[in-house]
Design a protein around this motif. Structure first.
Motif, mmCIF file in Angstrom:
data_model
loop_
_atom_site.group_PDB
_atom_site.id
_atom_site.type_symbol
_atom_site.label_atom_id
_atom_site.label_comp_id
_atom_site.label_asym_id
_atom_site.label_seq_id
_atom_site.Cartn_x
_atom_site.Cartn_y
_atom_site.Cartn_z
ATOM 1 N N ILE A 20 0.857 -1.182 0.000
ATOM 2 C CA ILE A 20 0.000 0.000 0.000
ATOM 3 C C ILE A 20 0.895 1.234 0.000
ATOM 4 N N GLY A 21 0.755 2.053 -1.053
ATOM 5 C CA GLY A 21 1.555 3.264 -1.162
ATOM 6 C C GLY A 21 0.701 4.490 -0.970
ATOM 7 N N CYS A 22 0.069 4.936 -2.058
ATOM 8 C CA CYS A 22 -0.650 6.214 -2.027
ATOM 9 C C CYS A 22 -2.015 6.128 -1.357
ATOM 10 N N GLU A 23 -2.632 4.953 -1.374
ATOM 11 C CA GLU A 23 -4.011 4.759 -0.885
ATOM 12 C C GLU A 23 -5.015 5.660 -1.596
ATOM 13 N N GLY A 47 -5.376 5.189 -5.260
ATOM 14 C CA GLY A 47 -5.580 4.629 -6.592
ATOM 15 C C GLY A 47 -4.646 5.170 -7.644
ATOM 16 N N VAL A 48 -3.510 5.724 -7.236
ATOM 17 C CA VAL A 48 -2.625 6.379 -8.195
ATOM 18 C C VAL A 48 -1.351 5.580 -8.486
ATOM 19 N N CYS A 49 -0.732 4.993 -7.468
ATOM 20 C CA CYS A 49 0.634 4.473 -7.639
ATOM 21 C C CYS A 49 0.693 3.047 -8.177
ATOM 22 N N GLY A 50 -0.352 2.276 -7.983
ATOM 23 C CA GLY A 50 -0.374 0.906 -8.507
ATOM 24 C C GLY A 50 0.288 -0.135 -7.621
ATOM 25 N N ALA A 51 0.832 0.251 -6.471
ATOM 26 C CA ALA A 51 1.522 -0.722 -5.612
ATOM 27 C C ALA A 51 0.585 -1.826 -5.136
ATOM 28 N N CYS A 52 -0.694 -1.511 -5.010
ATOM 29 C CA CYS A 52 -1.666 -2.454 -4.437
ATOM 30 C C CYS A 52 -2.385 -3.274 -5.507
ATOM 31 N N ARG A 67 -7.069 -1.757 -8.371
ATOM 32 C CA ARG A 67 -6.366 -1.099 -7.252
ATOM 33 C C ARG A 67 -7.097 -1.478 -5.978
ATOM 34 N N CYS A 88 -6.560 -0.676 -3.005
ATOM 35 C CA CYS A 88 -6.664 0.349 -1.958
ATOM 36 C C CYS A 88 -7.940 1.163 -2.089
HETATM 37 S S1 FES Z 1 -1.738 2.113 -2.881
HETATM 38 FE FE1 FES Z 1 -1.368 3.382 -4.604
HETATM 39 S S2 FES Z 1 -2.856 2.734 -6.046
HETATM 40 FE FE2 FES Z 1 -3.315 1.618 -4.262
#
Ligand code: FES
Ligand code: FES
Length: 167
Positions: A38-41, A43-48, A58, A60
């Motif tokens: 979980i990065g940005c929470e 819906g932007v970074c794609g980590a999730c 996404r 998150c």
């Molecule tokens: S934590 Fe960044 S898109 Fe979900």
């Protein structure tokens, strides 16, 4: 609270959850599958990124209750998947990760790209990876790793991914 029933990496999970719990938090905190980052929470970074009913989402910005009845595949669920094995090998060979924070989402997206798209070139890979951010690699090794697997794909025609992405 509502009880959700989700199939995660082939196993049925049933659990009461708070109405506002995200799917990412459910997977990490309730299922202890911490490979989903979980990065940005927002819906932007794609980590999730993970697969839900064969499509990348996404996690998150999706509520766990909204995933009731769904089939979820997290990064931990690909161990028997030959395509993902090839992607992981290519990521290692190309040094396509440094801190590894983006890597689960990158792997899920790379698998989706390689499963779904018949004709790939570098521009298309860049476009398809546009929703996954990496602060470390500069992206080129990730793109090269996907290109490597794409080049091998003709020999991999007999390999069946665990879950193919929806058309
Ligand atoms: S934590 Fe960044 S898109 Fe979900
Ligand atoms: S390897 Fe560090 S964010 Fe991608």
């Amino acid at each position: 609270m509502k009880t959700v029933n989700i199939r995660i990496n082939g196993e049925a999970v049933s659990s009461p959850v708070d109405d506002r719990l995200s799917l990412a938090d459910f997977i990490r905190d309730h299922c202890l599958l911490t490979g989903t980052h979980i990065g940005c929470e927002q819906g932007v970074c794609g980590a999730c990124t993970l697969m839900l009913d064969g499509k990348p989402i996404r996690s998150c910005i999706m509520l766990a209750v909204a995933a009731d009845g769904a089939d979820v595949l997290t990064v931990e669920g690909y161990d028997d998947d030959p395509l993902m094995r090839a992607i992981r090998t290519a990521f290692n060979r190309r040094h396509a990760l440094q801190c590894g924070f983006c890597t689960p989402g990158m792997l899920a997206t790379a698998h989706d790209i390689l499963s779904r798209i018949a004709d790939l070139d570098r521009d298309r890979i860049r476009t398809e990876l546009g929703g996954n951010f990496c602060r470390c690699t500069g992206y080129l090794p990730i793109i090269q790793a996907i290109e490597d697997v794409y080049a091998q794909r003709a020999q991999m025609a007999s390999m069946k991914p665990v879950i193919r992405a929806a058309e």
